[in-house]
Design an enzyme around this catalytic site. Structure first.
Site, PDB file in Angstrom:
ATOM      1  N   ASP A 176      43.182  42.745  37.321  1.00 25.96           N
ATOM      2  CA  ASP A 176      44.530  42.156  37.347  1.00 25.96           C
ATOM      3  C   ASP A 176      44.851  41.333  36.102  1.00 25.96           C
ATOM      4  OD1 ASP A 176      42.802  40.115  38.149  1.00 25.96           O
ATOM      5  OD2 ASP A 176      43.864  39.687  40.017  1.00 25.96           O
ATOM      6  N   GLN A 178      39.747  41.471  40.756  1.00 25.70           N
ATOM      7  CA  GLN A 178      38.511  41.959  40.155  1.00 25.70           C
ATOM      8  C   GLN A 178      37.298  41.701  41.064  1.00 25.70           C
ATOM      9  OE1 GLN A 178      39.534  40.415  35.775  1.00 25.70           O
ATOM     10  NE2 GLN A 178      38.063  42.080  35.888  1.00 25.70           N
ATOM     11  N   HIS A 179      36.203  42.338  40.721  1.00 24.96           N
ATOM     12  CA  HIS A 179      34.838  42.023  41.201  1.00 24.96           C
ATOM     13  C   HIS A 179      34.487  42.474  42.616  1.00 24.96           C
ATOM     14  CE1 HIS A 179      34.762  39.321  37.751  1.00 24.96           C
ATOM     15  NE2 HIS A 179      35.709  38.578  38.282  1.00 24.96           N
TER      16      HIS A 179
END
Ligand SMILES: Nc1ncnc2c1ncn2[C@@H]1O[C@H](COP(=O)(O)OP(=O)(O)O)[C@@H](O)[C@H]1O
Ligand SMILES: O=C(CO)[C@@H](O)[C@H](O)COP(=O)(O)O
Length: 481
Positions: free
Chosen positions: A233, A71-72
């Protein structure tokens, strides 16, 4: 029977599974490594995806594909669809000052109410603020902002510099909720917060519903397979495990993650719990540490042993490591928010100066970080009926056994597998079916680790000793300058 593929583009590697859409039976799989580092050009993810897909026998015969991913990470694209600079990953802490500035500007409560989370250095919005301040020439070129899984899905749909249709970018609720400019509660982007980070507006991927198609595959000869919207995820893992309310997943990958499915969005102004969305239309509050399986890698390196031997050594020592405590902030830390911290051993004596004590304290230290995360989730209303251990670190027998004493509960260990890629595959099968619910796929082979009496009697004292040690750490030399 139709086949579906699920892809996990995670921090250290890319994993691909091909499964039967109706039963979930595994047909074939593949993987490829990612380079080390917290700043990586997205082309390296694409190359790894291509290698992992090749290793999994290709995608020519699949009817649907979806991508789960770390992520991110900030994937900044210019008007021509080119990547503006290498992506800053979720575990890159250079935007810690930008995170502090942004939090101060609105206040933590306003952030939690606006987007479900208080931004720390992991969040995309803080990376945009860092870019605007440190590399204004790059920030000025940004025409669209995507996340790792959005960008890979866009590439699988045939887009890129040769077909730079930025409006074709797609994402899902779970990954959008880690940006810091999308609200899980309203389901809307907050372009004002994007502008607060980047300094100007940009195209953002359209947020698809959980089983909505994100387009059609354009990979090799396969031009007809459906693309799923993909997922962050952790949400993909929840889908792969079939988590329901009361299930708590402890994921020990590069990150350490405690997550739980919830019917309501979380908004924690303390910042310990991130109020994310899941991949089914519900919510997935989670607490994340920067120090997961790599704490085990580091301990094995210090002792000059492999993972199997590290686990053996750890299990020669009783719960609590006779008072030796590792505060495992080897990469700084995110929960609690200490981006510049370093790790520390406490409680060294002649008696605890043994490989076994160092091994067990390392395993326990990483688990204490997760136990703190679970405590924060419980304080917000999570009810942990069943605790499951997943991720590369869950392969360690010592992690499994030490978890019972650190958490003071029994733990389930699902059969070793790639649950993020499995969740992406299950989403692909869901998109393919057009049904209101994801297909039910049987899972077997879970192992249960019961908490022994002597383990449970050690829990309170260990947790207390860790809590005392947790605040006694030095910053990394040169950190925060
Ligand atoms: N048997 C094992 N014992 C302990 N750690 C392991 C074992 N097998 C793999 N790992 C660790 O798990 C990590 C990779 O886990 P994974 O969940 O694939 O991470 P990510 O999803 O972040 O890429 C690596 O740091 C690796 O050293
Ligand atoms: O930052 C988060 C979630 O907020 C991490 O969970 C990343 O999504 C990376 O995951 P792994 O590669 O460790 O699985």
């Amino acid at each position: 029977m139709p086949l579906v593929a699920g892809i996990d583009s995670s921090t250290q590697s890319c994993k691909v599974v091909v499964r039967e859409a109706d039963t979930g039976a595994l047909v074939r799989d593949g993987r490829a490594s990612h380079p080390e580092g917290t700043e990586i050009h997205p082309d390296r993810w694409w190359e790894a995806l291509v290698s992992a897909v090749d290793a999994a026998g290709g995608l020519d015969d699949v009817a649907a594909v979806a991508v789960g991913g770390q992520q991110h990470g900030l994937v900044a694209l210019d008007e021509s669809g080119a990547v503006v600079r290498p992506a800053l990953l979720w575990n890159d802490t250079r935007s810690a000052r930008a995170a502090a500035e942004l939090t101060e500007e609105l206040g933590p409560r306003a952030w939690a109410e606006a987007v479900g989370s208080v931004p720390v250095a992991s969040f995309t919005v803080t990376k945009l603020r860092w870019l605007a301040e440190a590399e204004p020439h790059h920030a000025a070129r940004v025409a669209a902002v995507a996340l790792p899984h959005d960008w890979l899905t866009w590439r699988l749909a045939g887009h890129g510099p040769d077909d730079p249709d930025l409006e074709a970018l797609r994402t899902d609720r779970s990954d959008a909720s880690g940006t810091g400019y999308w609200s899980p509660a309203t389901g809307e982007y907050r372009h004002d917060l994007l502008v607060r980070g980047l300094g100007h507006d940009a195209v953002l991927p359209r947020v698809c519903g959980p089983a909505e198609s994100a387009g059609t595959l354009a990979y090799g000869p396969n031009r007809h397979a459906l693309l799923g919207p993909g997922a962050g995820d952790n949400a993909a893992a929840a889908l792969g495990l079939g988590m329901v309310e009361g299930d708590v997943a402890l994921s020990i990958g590069t990150s350490g993650v405690v997550s739980a499915v919830s019917a309501t969005p979380a908004a924690d102004p303390s910042g310990s719990v991130a109020g994310f969305a899941d991949a089914t239309g519900e919510f997935l509050p989670l607490a994340v540490t920067l120090n997961g399986a790599r704490v085990l890698d580091a301990a094995a390196r210090i002792l000059g042993v492999d993972h199997a031997r590290l686990a053996e050594l750890a299990l020669t020592v009783p719960p609590g490591s006779d008072g030796l405590v590792l505060v495992p902030y080897l990469e700084g830390e995110r929960t609690p928010n200490r981006p510049h911290a370093s790790g520390s051993f406490h409680g060294l004596t002649l008696a605890t100066s043994t490989p076994g004590h160092l091994a067990r304290a390392s395993v326990e230290g990483l688990l204490h970080g997760l136990a703190d995360g679970l405590a924060a989730m419980v304080a917000l209303g999570t009810r942990p009926d069943r605790v499951s251990l997943i991720g590369g670190g869950a392969r360690s027998e010592a992690v499994r056994r030490c978890a019972t004493s650190v958490f003071g509960t029994s733990v389930e260990v699902p059969a070793p597998g790639e649950y993020v890629a499995d969740g992406a595959a299950r989403q692909a099968a869901w998109v393919l079916s057009g049904a209101p619910e994801p297909p039910s796929w049987e899972r077997s082979g879970s192992q249960s680790y019961a908490a022994a009496e002597e383990d449970l009697s050690a829990t309170a004292a260990m947790r207390e000793r860790y809590a005392t040690a947790r605040d006694l750490v030095l910053d990394r030399l040169g950190a925060g300058n």
